[in-house]
Design an enzyme around this catalytic site. Structure first.
Site, PDB file in Angstrom:
ATOM      1  N   ASP A   1       0.780  -1.236   0.000  1.00 24.88           N
ATOM      2  CA  ASP A   1       0.000   0.000   0.000  1.00 24.88           C
ATOM      3  C   ASP A   1       0.819   1.298   0.000  1.00 24.88           C
ATOM      4  O   ASP A   1       0.603   2.172  -0.819  1.00 24.88           O
ATOM      5  CB  ASP A   1      -0.922   0.029   1.224  1.00 24.88           C
ATOM      6  CG  ASP A   1      -1.878  -1.156   1.286  1.00 24.88           C
ATOM      7  OD1 ASP A   1      -1.734  -2.100   0.505  1.00 24.88           O
ATOM      8  OD2 ASP A   1      -2.774  -1.122   2.144  1.00 24.88           O
TER       9      ASP A   1
ATOM     10  N   GLU B   1       1.974  -9.697  11.491  1.00 24.25           N
ATOM     11  CA  GLU B   1       1.739  -9.257  10.111  1.00 24.25           C
ATOM     12  C   GLU B   1       3.074  -8.949   9.423  1.00 24.25           C
ATOM     13  O   GLU B   1       3.306  -9.336   8.281  1.00 24.25           O
ATOM     14  CB  GLU B   1       0.845  -8.012  10.123  1.00 24.25           C
ATOM     15  CG  GLU B   1       0.431  -7.532   8.737  1.00 24.25           C
ATOM     16  CD  GLU B   1      -0.491  -6.320   8.779  1.00 24.25           C
ATOM     17  OE1 GLU B   1      -0.724  -5.769   9.872  1.00 24.25           O
ATOM     18  OE2 GLU B   1      -0.985  -5.928   7.710  1.00 24.25           O
TER      19      GLU B   1
HETATM   20  C1  DGY Z   1      -6.031  -1.725   4.239  1.00 22.35           C
HETATM   21  O1  DGY Z   1      -7.169  -1.473   4.601  1.00 22.35           O
HETATM   22  O2  DGY Z   1      -5.023  -1.310   4.810  1.00 22.35           O
HETATM   23  C2  DGY Z   1      -5.831  -2.612   3.137  1.00 22.35           C
HETATM   24  O3  DGY Z   1      -4.493  -2.863   2.889  1.00 22.35           O
HETATM   25  C3  DGY Z   1      -6.510  -2.145   1.907  1.00 22.35           C
HETATM   26  O4  DGY Z   1      -6.559  -3.240   1.100  1.00 22.35           O
END
Ligand code: DGY
Length: 434
Positions: free
Chosen positions: A177, A401
């Protein structure tokens, strides 16, 4: 100085295997798994494909169900959305009402509520691996999914393949992201009129480990932009300020096409179209090569500029099936600079941020893809280093994670499905020994 993988001993390995299975069952919502409760309460596309890889170790039938649920959410146009909202959950933002994909032409009627963008296409690669575990039982289920994988890959080639490399229309599509790969493209527009909103992610996880508000404003602006165009791929391609060719997408699709071609051979399906796609992607990979960084790099398709980013995705070329070793000096530099491999971003760059999501931390899933590709390409020592570090991180800090590449500190969400899955399917010393 780098760390060495601990010598775990049978008892510890068994305990970790059991804990990984427990986490996968804990996150099982019946037919699909959530990445982790709270932070990510729905079905995410590539998380789910990794989950199938993990389930295959102890319940191949459940692995197939995971993939079947994922692919049942496929849109009429072939796209598989990045989130499927099976059951409403107010703990997540942005939910289905923000995406507004209901009734849009590409989706078609009768589909589960979903986002309007996709994620790295690893599903066919893991379906192939699940099938390898039990080819007799697996073949019928692979055969049933084959047309869906084919349609998904065709959608990528037809709508996203520009100069051969795969373009993303939103940073969330890359799965990475807030990677620095997107910084220039994101700075190229103002998120005017995005309106007020309340983030939920920072109520689950320390804000220092998550994307900034400037990023979030743009994430939402891009969602609103595409929504206003009815999630029409052609309109978004023509008008959006954000269109970036991504190494993750390009290399995972390249590998998924190779794996789908293996499946086609076994199933007696035609291979020619898939071979054409692989050739096109190989040519596209060359447009991602940045001679200045000596690595594959994201490229802004609006400006033609490389991002100058050396990330963990820069080393997925071998997973994609490329044979050349031009990236080896850059890889060696990164491995020397991090105590735990593979950092998601160059530790020697001023943009490196060791806790902030995709700007530094180590991700087990990327390690699995990168290390597996390296092992196949004969980069045995590099592959072993990455796997040993993954073992050390999980054994010492659990199924987080992601992890700080210098201290190993667990970060982001806990009890994470895909970290458990890659442990079971790849990192665990017991994997592949049954
Ligand atoms: C989040 O909500 O952080 C996700 O990575 C979007 O897919």
């Amino acid at each position: 100085m780098r760390d060495m993988a601990p010598d775990l001993g049978q008892e510890k390995i068994q305990a970790l295997d059991a804990e990984a299975q427990r986490i996968m069952k804990l996150n099982d919502r019946g037919g699909y798994t959530v990445p982790t409760a709270g932070l990510y309460p729905y079905q995410w596309n590539w998380d789910s494909a990794f989950a199938a890889f993990g389930f295959a170790r102890f319940d191949p039938g459940r692995a197939w169900t995971e993939l079947e649920t994922l692919m049942a959410g496929q849109w009429a146009n072939g796209m598989v959305p990045h989130i499927q909202f099976h059951r409403a959950d107010p703990g997540y933002f942005p939910g289905p009402e923000v995406w507004g994909t209901e009734g849009c032409a590409g989706k078609g009627p009768g589909r589960v509520a979903s986002s309007g963008i996709t994620q790295p296409p690893v599903a066919a690669s893991f379906a192939w691996r699940v099938c390898q575990r039990d080819p007799v039982a697996g073949e019928a289920r692979l055969k049933a999914l084959f047309p869906r994988f084919l349609a998904m890959h065709r959608w990528f080639i037809d709508t996203r393949c520009e100069s051969g490399a795969v373009a993303i229309t939103h940073p969330w599509e890359s799965g990475r992201d807030n990677a620095p790969d997107w910084d220039d493209a994101m700075a190229g527009f103002e998120p005017d009129g995005v309106g007020p909103y309340t983030r939920r992610d920072t109520s689950h996880v320390d804000a220092r480990m998550r994307p900034t508000k400037a990023d979030y404003d743009r994430y939402l602006w891009l969602v609103q932009f595409a929504r206003k165009r009815g999630w029409d791929e052609a309109a978004v391609a023509a008008e959006s300020p954000f269109r970036v060719a991504d190494p993750t997408m390009t290399f995972t699709l390249m590998r998924a096409c190779r794996d789908l071609r293996k499946a086609a051979r076994v199933l007696g399906e035609p291979e020619g179209e898939i071979t054409g796609w692989i050739e096109r992607l190989e040519a596209g990979a060359e447009t991602l090569w940045n001679p200045e960084t000596g690595a594959h790099d994201a490229r802004d398709l609006r400006t033609g500029q490389h991002a100058g980013s050396v990330s963990n995705a820069s080393f997925l070329g071998w997973w994609g099936g490329l044979e050349d070793r031009r990236a080896l000096p850059a890889l060696t530099r990164i491995l020397d600079a991090a105590k735990y491999a593979l950092p998601s971003f160059d530790p020697q760059s001023p943009k490196h941020d060791r806790l902030r999501y995709w700007r530094g931390p180590v991700w087990g899933v990327m390690n699995m893809l990168a290390s597996t590709g390296m092992a196949e390409a004969g980069l045995t020592a590099e592959a072993a280093r990455i796997r040993a570090d993954t073992i050390a991180l999980i054994a010492r800090h659990g199924f987080a994670e992601y992890f700080d590449p210098q201290e190993g500190t667990p970060a982001g969400g806990g009890a994470f499905t895909w970290t458990a899955a890659i442990w079971l399917g790849w990192a665990s010393p017991s994997a592949g020994k049954e």
